[in-house]
Design an enzyme around this catalytic site. Structure first.
Site, PDB file in Angstrom:
ATOM      1  N   GLY A 118       0.828  -1.204   0.000  1.00  0.00           N
ATOM      2  CA  GLY A 118       0.000   0.000   0.000  1.00  0.00           C
ATOM      3  C   GLY A 118       0.859   1.250   0.000  1.00  0.00           C
ATOM      4  N   GLY A 120      -0.324   4.345   0.142  1.00  0.00           N
ATOM      5  CA  GLY A 120      -1.156   5.477   0.591  1.00  0.00           C
ATOM      6  C   GLY A 120      -0.403   6.256   1.661  1.00  0.00           C
ATOM      7  N   PHE A 121      -1.151   7.008   2.464  1.00  0.00           N
ATOM      8  CA  PHE A 121      -0.516   7.840   3.496  1.00  0.00           C
ATOM      9  C   PHE A 121       0.277   6.971   4.482  1.00  0.00           C
ATOM     10  CE2 PHE A 121      -4.040  10.476   2.061  1.00  0.00           C
ATOM     11  CZ  PHE A 121      -3.387  11.682   1.868  1.00  0.00           C
ATOM     12  N   GLU A 178     -18.733  18.196   1.556  1.00  0.00           N
ATOM     13  CA  GLU A 178     -17.876  18.826   0.542  1.00  0.00           C
ATOM     14  C   GLU A 178     -18.459  18.627  -0.856  1.00  0.00           C
ATOM     15  OE1 GLU A 178     -13.709  18.430   3.060  1.00  0.00           O
ATOM     16  OE2 GLU A 178     -14.098  16.995   1.491  1.00  0.00           O
ATOM     17  N   ASP A 218      -6.123   3.013   7.484  1.00  0.00           N
ATOM     18  CA  ASP A 218      -7.575   2.769   7.478  1.00  0.00           C
ATOM     19  C   ASP A 218      -7.945   1.298   7.619  1.00  0.00           C
ATOM     20  OD1 ASP A 218      -8.089   5.404   7.153  1.00  0.00           O
ATOM     21  OD2 ASP A 218      -9.078   5.226   5.201  1.00  0.00           O
ATOM     22  N   ALA A 245      -6.214  10.814   7.279  1.00  0.00           N
ATOM     23  CA  ALA A 245      -4.847  10.795   6.761  1.00  0.00           C
ATOM     24  C   ALA A 245      -3.785  11.030   7.846  1.00  0.00           C
ATOM     25  CB  ALA A 245      -4.726  11.820   5.633  1.00  0.00           C
TER      26      ALA A 245
HETATM   27  C1  LIG Z   1     -13.245  11.059  -0.636  1.00  0.00           C
HETATM   28  C2  LIG Z   1     -12.382  11.027   0.594  1.00  0.00           C
HETATM   29  C3  LIG Z   1     -12.117  12.205   1.280  1.00  0.00           C
HETATM   30  C4  LIG Z   1     -11.314  12.188   2.419  1.00  0.00           C
HETATM   31  N1  LIG Z   1     -11.068  13.376   3.060  1.00  0.00           N
HETATM   32  C5  LIG Z   1     -10.212  13.386   4.106  1.00  0.00           C
HETATM   33  C6  LIG Z   1      -9.851  14.619   4.721  1.00  0.00           C
HETATM   34  O1  LIG Z   1     -10.328  15.689   4.339  1.00  0.00           O
HETATM   35  N2  LIG Z   1      -8.966  14.576   5.762  1.00  0.00           N
HETATM   36  C7  LIG Z   1      -8.417  13.392   6.203  1.00  0.00           C
HETATM   37  O2  LIG Z   1      -7.594  13.402   7.105  1.00  0.00           O
HETATM   38  N3  LIG Z   1      -8.755  12.215   5.645  1.00  0.00           N
HETATM   39  C8  LIG Z   1      -9.635  12.182   4.612  1.00  0.00           C
HETATM   40  N4  LIG Z   1      -9.966  10.990   4.023  1.00  0.00           N
HETATM   41  C9  LIG Z   1      -9.450   9.730   4.609  1.00  0.00           C
HETATM   42  C10 LIG Z   1      -8.012   9.492   4.189  1.00  0.00           C
HETATM   43  O3  LIG Z   1      -7.872   9.645   2.802  1.00  0.00           O
HETATM   44  C11 LIG Z   1      -7.640   8.082   4.637  1.00  0.00           C
HETATM   45  O4  LIG Z   1      -7.764   8.012   6.039  1.00  0.00           O
HETATM   46  C12 LIG Z   1      -6.221   7.745   4.230  1.00  0.00           C
HETATM   47  O5  LIG Z   1      -6.103   7.733   2.831  1.00  0.00           O
HETATM   48  C13 LIG Z   1      -5.829   6.383   4.798  1.00  0.00           C
HETATM   49  O6  LIG Z   1      -4.531   6.087   4.383  1.00  0.00           O
HETATM   50  P1  LIG Z   1      -4.098   4.581   4.116  1.00  0.00           P
HETATM   51  O7  LIG Z   1      -2.655   4.623   3.774  1.00  0.00           O
HETATM   52  O8  LIG Z   1      -4.541   3.737   5.245  1.00  0.00           O
HETATM   53  O9  LIG Z   1      -4.966   4.112   2.875  1.00  0.00           O
HETATM   54  P2  LIG Z   1      -4.988   4.671   1.386  1.00  0.00           P
HETATM   55  O10 LIG Z   1      -4.524   6.075   1.326  1.00  0.00           O
HETATM   56  O11 LIG Z   1      -6.347   4.349   0.886  1.00  0.00           O
HETATM   57  O12 LIG Z   1      -3.913   3.782   0.632  1.00  0.00           O
HETATM   58  C14 LIG Z   1      -4.090   2.406   0.442  1.00  0.00           C
HETATM   59  C15 LIG Z   1      -3.193   1.978  -0.700  1.00  0.00           C
HETATM   60  O13 LIG Z   1      -3.220   0.557  -0.774  1.00  0.00           O
HETATM   61  C16 LIG Z   1      -3.300   0.172  -2.119  1.00  0.00           C
HETATM   62  N5  LIG Z   1      -3.924  -1.155  -2.175  1.00  0.00           N
HETATM   63  C17 LIG Z   1      -5.157  -1.486  -1.755  1.00  0.00           C
HETATM   64  N6  LIG Z   1      -5.402  -2.801  -1.978  1.00  0.00           N
HETATM   65  C18 LIG Z   1      -4.277  -3.293  -2.561  1.00  0.00           C
HETATM   66  C19 LIG Z   1      -3.909  -4.585  -3.032  1.00  0.00           C
HETATM   67  N7  LIG Z   1      -4.734  -5.630  -2.974  1.00  0.00           N
HETATM   68  N8  LIG Z   1      -2.679  -4.736  -3.577  1.00  0.00           N
HETATM   69  C20 LIG Z   1      -1.817  -3.684  -3.661  1.00  0.00           C
HETATM   70  N9  LIG Z   1      -2.127  -2.456  -3.231  1.00  0.00           N
HETATM   71  C21 LIG Z   1      -3.337  -2.252  -2.682  1.00  0.00           C
HETATM   72  C22 LIG Z   1      -4.136   1.251  -2.771  1.00  0.00           C
HETATM   73  O14 LIG Z   1      -3.915   1.294  -4.174  1.00  0.00           O
HETATM   74  C23 LIG Z   1      -3.647   2.502  -2.048  1.00  0.00           C
HETATM   75  O15 LIG Z   1      -2.590   3.127  -2.717  1.00  0.00           O
HETATM   76  C24 LIG Z   1     -10.774  10.967   2.881  1.00  0.00           C
HETATM   77  C25 LIG Z   1     -11.038   9.779   2.196  1.00  0.00           C
HETATM   78  C26 LIG Z   1     -11.837   9.811   1.057  1.00  0.00           C
HETATM   79  C27 LIG Z   1     -12.111   8.533   0.307  1.00  0.00           C
END
Ligand SMILES: Cc1cc2nc3c(=O)[nH]c(=O)nc-3n(C[C@H](O)[C@H](O)[C@H](O)COP(=O)(O)OP(=O)(O)OC[C@H]3O[C@@H](n4cnc5c(N)ncnc54)[C@H](O)[C@@H]3O)c2cc1C
Length: 419
Positions: free
Chosen positions: A13, A15-16, A172, A302, A318
């Site tokens: 992943g 992501g953040f 939003e 998440d 995030a």
């Molecule tokens: C529309 C929207 C608005 C938001 N607004 C806010 C905000 O204003 N402020 C805030 O703080 N938070 C906000 N959030 C929440 C925030 O974006 C998440 O809490 C944050 O992205 C979580 O980070 P993460 O790294 O856990 O997951 P993510 O950022 O979702 O990253 C997960 C990564 O894992 C990868 N992945 C998933 N499954 C697989 C797999 N099977 N194989 C390989 N890779 C995979 C994905 O491609 C992705 O790159 C928002 C979320 C959304 C959807």
């Protein structure tokens, strides 16, 4: 261990959470492998701006490979994880198996329809770039179709936009659609008046923005109503179909464009790890973010359920995901250096922000509550600051400044054929 005798850290992943874990290991004597099914990191907080023609997809996404270019101990693979073999200490992708000594699972969440997956085609959620461009296509397409229809109930339904879910994303989205209709495209049509569009925000709970104080959520509701959004609270949606939505089993709102912003479910991490999960599918992890009984496997962001000492779950935002990534990287560094383990993970809440529209937002930092223009400026600068990539920051800043002065929206393209 790899051939150089270094432990192999696999992060799934980008992501953040995953990226901050990778960055935290930049100087550690480890081999980092980051796997993501996409080749880019997505700044989800600004997805709604892509969905409402404010920004282009490339402005809120950055190639993971470029982000980690200077980190010589990190290798990036664009592959999809399909399983984890805990016995063999291997992750399984669609193409192959990769060995790990430490595993960090950070695969995020997706939208969930509370057991009504059949609603998805009629009410797309907002999680990926493809979702945002689909919603943009439906919203802009509805105005285009309405322009060529004779005055009729079909036209009314085309000019009715429903957003389900009154959290920050829903508020939003509703505010941005209202601004699009009332300002950006208001004078571009001849047969319809886009400003007459009906925008409805439906929330099952008693108020919108439940993660904010009551005063902030009341302020957000007033700011949305000033933009012309009808806010319906305490109204559960009981059905979604091609013609619109049903509320509470009886009340019908005919709409050709419905957006789902009501629920999320974690990735499949619990299934891959054969681990305990909560109702939203989040993996239950210990206070040090490890899987119970498996100290070299971490689940963060998440996709993890982390409960504070006070028994409060860490929110799916995030900053929490980033803090978990930093924490896990430090744990691994300390272990390798033979240092004492860290204290449990503690989420530092620096504040809560949600924007509603031009000069309209709410922000809370402890007891300090901001609304209107000041909150909107704080929101705008915070989002530009946290966006990854200098080019994206400058691009977004210029686009917003231009939109502020001219009321224009730069990305009004209808692309794709829809799902
Ligand atoms: C529309 C929207 C608005 C938001 N607004 C806010 C905000 O204003 N402020 C805030 O703080 N938070 C906000 N959030 C929440 C925030 O974006 C998440 O809490 C944050 O992205 C979580 O980070 P993460 O790294 O856990 O997951 P993510 O950022 O979702 O990253 C997960 C990564 O894992 C990868 N992945 C998933 N499954 C697989 C797999 N099977 N194989 C390989 N890779 C995979 C994905 O491609 C992705 O790159 C928002 C979320 C959304 C959807």
């Amino acid at each position: 261990m790899n051939s150089a005798g270094q432990p192999r850290v696999v992060i799934v992943g980008g992501g953040f959470a995953g990226l901050s874990a990778a960055a935290g290991l930049a100087r550690a004597p480890v081999e980092v492998t980051l796997i993501d099914r996409r080749n880019y990191h997505l700044f989800q907080p600004l997805l709604y701006q892509v969905a409402t023609a404010g920004l282009a997809p490339s402005q809120i996404a950055s190639p993971i490979r470029a982000i980690l270019r200077r980190q010589s101990n990190a290798t990036v693979f664009m592959e999809k994880l399909v399983g984890i073999d805990r016995e063999a200490r291997e992750v399984v992708t669609q193409d192959r198996r990769l060995k790990f000594d430490y595993l960090i699972v950070a695969t995020g969440a997706r939208h969930a329809y509370f057991g009504h997956d059949e609603w998805e085609p009629f009410a797309p959620g907002l999680k990926k770039i493809e979702d945002a461009t689909l919603i943009r296509q439906r919203v802009l397409g509805a105005f285009e179709k309405a322009e060529s229809l004779p005055c009729s109930s079909d036209r009314r339904s085309l000019l009715t936009f429903v957003v389900i879910g009154g959290g920050p994303t829903g508020a939003e989205m509703a505010g941005a659609i209202a601004e699009l209709a009332r300002t950006a495209i208001a004078r571009d049509f001849r047969n319809i008046d886009p400003a007459s569009a009906r925008i409805v925000l439906v929330e099952a709970g008693p108020r919108i923005l439940p993660s904010f104080s009551e005063a902030a959520s009341a302020s957000a509701e007033r700011q949305l109503e000033r933009l012309g959004v009808e806010v319906m609270t305490g109204r559960p949606v009981t059905d979604c179909d091609a013609g619109g939505i049903t509320i509470g089993g009886v009340e019908r709102v005919a709409s050709a464009s419905v957006v789902w912003a009501a629920g999320v479910a974690a990735s499949q991490a619990a299934k891959w790890l054969n681990a305990d999960k909560d109702k939203a599918g989040r993996v239950l992890v210990g206070p040090d973010l490890t899987l119970p009984g498996d100290p070299n496997i971490f689940v963060i962001g998440d996709t993890a359920l982390v409960v504070s000492e006070e028994g409060v779950p860490v929110p799916g935002v995030a900053p929490a995901a980033k803090q978990m990534g930093h924490y896990v990287a430090r744990t691994i560094r300390l272990r390798l250096a033979g240092g004492a383990p860290q204290a449990r993970f503690r989420y530092r809440d620096y504040g809560n922000l949600a924007t509603i529209g031009r000069r309209a937002a709410v922000a809370e930092f402890g007891r300090l509550r901001l609304t209107g223009l000041v909150a909107w400026l704080v929101w705008s600068f915070a989002h530009i600051y946290f966006l990854i990539g200098f080019r994206n920051r400058i691009g977004v800043l210029l686009d917003w400044a231009w939109a502020y002065v001219t009321f224009e929206r730069g990305s009004r393209l209808i692309t794709g054929t829809g799902r």
